[in-house]
Design a protein around this motif. Sequence first.
Motif, short mmCIF file in Angstrom:
data_model
loop_
_atom_site.label_atom_id
_atom_site.label_comp_id
_atom_site.label_asym_id
_atom_site.label_seq_id
_atom_site.Cartn_x
_atom_site.Cartn_y
_atom_site.Cartn_z
N THR A 32 55.45 -18.65 -65.06
CA THR A 32 54.00 -18.57 -65.00
C THR A 32 53.43 -19.72 -64.18
O THR A 32 52.58 -19.53 -63.31
CB THR A 32 53.41 -18.64 -66.42
OG1 THR A 32 54.01 -17.62 -67.22
CG2 THR A 32 51.92 -18.45 -66.40
N LYS A 33 53.93 -20.90 -64.48
CA LYS A 33 53.39 -22.08 -63.82
C LYS A 33 53.58 -22.02 -62.31
O LYS A 33 52.66 -22.33 -61.54
CB LYS A 33 54.11 -23.32 -64.39
CG LYS A 33 53.34 -24.61 -64.23
CD LYS A 33 54.00 -25.73 -65.05
CE LYS A 33 53.66 -27.10 -64.48
NZ LYS A 33 54.83 -28.01 -64.47
N GLU A 34 54.79 -21.62 -61.90
CA GLU A 34 55.04 -21.54 -60.46
C GLU A 34 54.05 -20.62 -59.77
O GLU A 34 53.44 -20.97 -58.75
CB GLU A 34 56.46 -21.02 -60.20
CG GLU A 34 57.56 -22.04 -60.44
CD GLU A 34 58.94 -21.38 -60.42
OE1 GLU A 34 59.90 -22.03 -60.85
OE2 GLU A 34 59.04 -20.21 -60.00
N ILE A 35 53.91 -19.43 -60.33
CA ILE A 35 53.03 -18.44 -59.70
C ILE A 35 51.59 -18.92 -59.73
O ILE A 35 50.86 -18.82 -58.74
CB ILE A 35 53.15 -17.08 -60.41
CG1 ILE A 35 54.59 -16.58 -60.32
CG2 ILE A 35 52.20 -16.06 -59.81
CD1 ILE A 35 54.85 -15.30 -61.10
N ALA A 36 51.19 -19.48 -60.86
CA ALA A 36 49.81 -19.92 -61.02
C ALA A 36 49.48 -21.01 -60.00
O ALA A 36 48.41 -20.98 -59.37
CB ALA A 36 49.57 -20.43 -62.43
N GLU A 37 50.39 -21.93 -59.81
CA GLU A 37 50.11 -23.02 -58.87
C GLU A 37 50.12 -22.51 -57.43
O GLU A 37 49.29 -22.92 -56.62
CB GLU A 37 51.13 -24.14 -59.07
CG GLU A 37 50.84 -24.92 -60.36
CD GLU A 37 51.90 -25.98 -60.66
OE1 GLU A 37 52.90 -26.05 -59.92
OE2 GLU A 37 51.72 -26.72 -61.65
#
Lengths: 198, 198
Positions: free
Chosen positions: B35-40
Amino acid sequence: MLKLTKRADYGLIALKHLATQERRANGSGEVGATTKEIAELYRIPVPHLAKVLQKLVREGFLRSAQGSNGGYRLAKEASQINALEVIRVFDGPVILTSCFTDHGGSCEQSERCNVREPLRKIHEGILGLLASITIADMASDDPLAHQPLVKLYAKPGAASEVHQGDSEQAIQRVHDDAVSGPLGRNLTGQRREELREC
Amino acid sequence: MLKLTKRADYGLIALKHLATQERRANGSGEVGATTKEIAELYRIPVPHLAKVLQKLVREGFLRSAQGSNGGYRLAKEASQINALEVIRVFDGPVILTSCFTDHGGSCEQSERCNVREPLRKIHEGILGLLASITIADMASDDPLAHQPLVKLYAKPGAASEVHQGDSEQAIQRVHDDAVSGPLGRNLTGQRREELREC
DNA sequence: GGAAATAGGACAAGACTAGTCCGGTTTCAT
DNA sequence: ATGAAACCGGACTAGTCTTGTCCTATTTCC
């Protein structure tokens, strides 16, 4: 929910209705119908429909006559009004992703994102579809007898499982058309009936 | 406003991103991204994107791995997921007029109203368009190089004045295509550039 | 002068959107 | 074991949009 607002819906209904009342509204300036008539016919709240009609006047789709014996008539040919114009009046711009129009080139998400270009193609297709149907089309007696509006080329191998309640047959029909012919042909009476819910 | 919600937008972006990360997620069960990767990467609020991804898991589009080193990967082939399915997950049914689906045959406005049938044709066209594009299409390098999705037959004499800010050229292009060929061909580099705002 | 009709502003209830917050669970690495 | 990293999911909120209602003009015909 990706749907038209009632306002747009009412606007289309009213325009279509007025298009069929043109005989009452020939050159002499007579009106086609009043707010009350249309509202009662289609079970629309009168004051709300009034707003819709007033907006259509301001936007140049209708001409109004005030006073008793007043009412509305089309301001231009029914064949010169397309659904997209009307929908835009009430629902604003038709956009798939806000990114298309929101900003002047400062898209936060754009650098790596290539979702947009394929969606834009869809977007253009939708605009084209909406622009291709006119009030005159809607007002004619049997809409299913119309010329085909769109011919869809389903890509072989593309995902084709589509389930959305009763519109399943509709999609199937579109897919059929990709093989067998334009939309609206090759329909038995029964299949036509399946599509008519309302 | 007739637009996709951000949720649907984020869902498509995430799916497309995961489709391009498949090398990291080959058979062994490895995940494509967190999630974090995509969100950033796409500047999406992390908790919000998390909701979107969780929903995509529940709906069977993604598989998740919990725990550290966890993350998400596609649950099926990118070519087997079309845009309509994804949009329906987040935005619900795609409907032009509420009349299509709202009721079980008790339409208050239906008896005299024949706006619906022509709109239904448009509606089917839109569904067909959305169903015809897959995540795999979105993930490929140059979307403009794709096969044409739709060929529009503008009816001669139909209203063709369309003005919607910068999509004017888009519509014009659709109209051109009705004469000169399928969407995406006959485009000079410059006209391609005009269409790219974001 | 009254009735019938359009014109239009103000306002409100409800739904939807986008996003936050917080506590929980699972899994891996040390 | 223990902590960190990640997913899971319900509750909540601020803001906006939708769908109306209400009220007061204004115009026109009889």
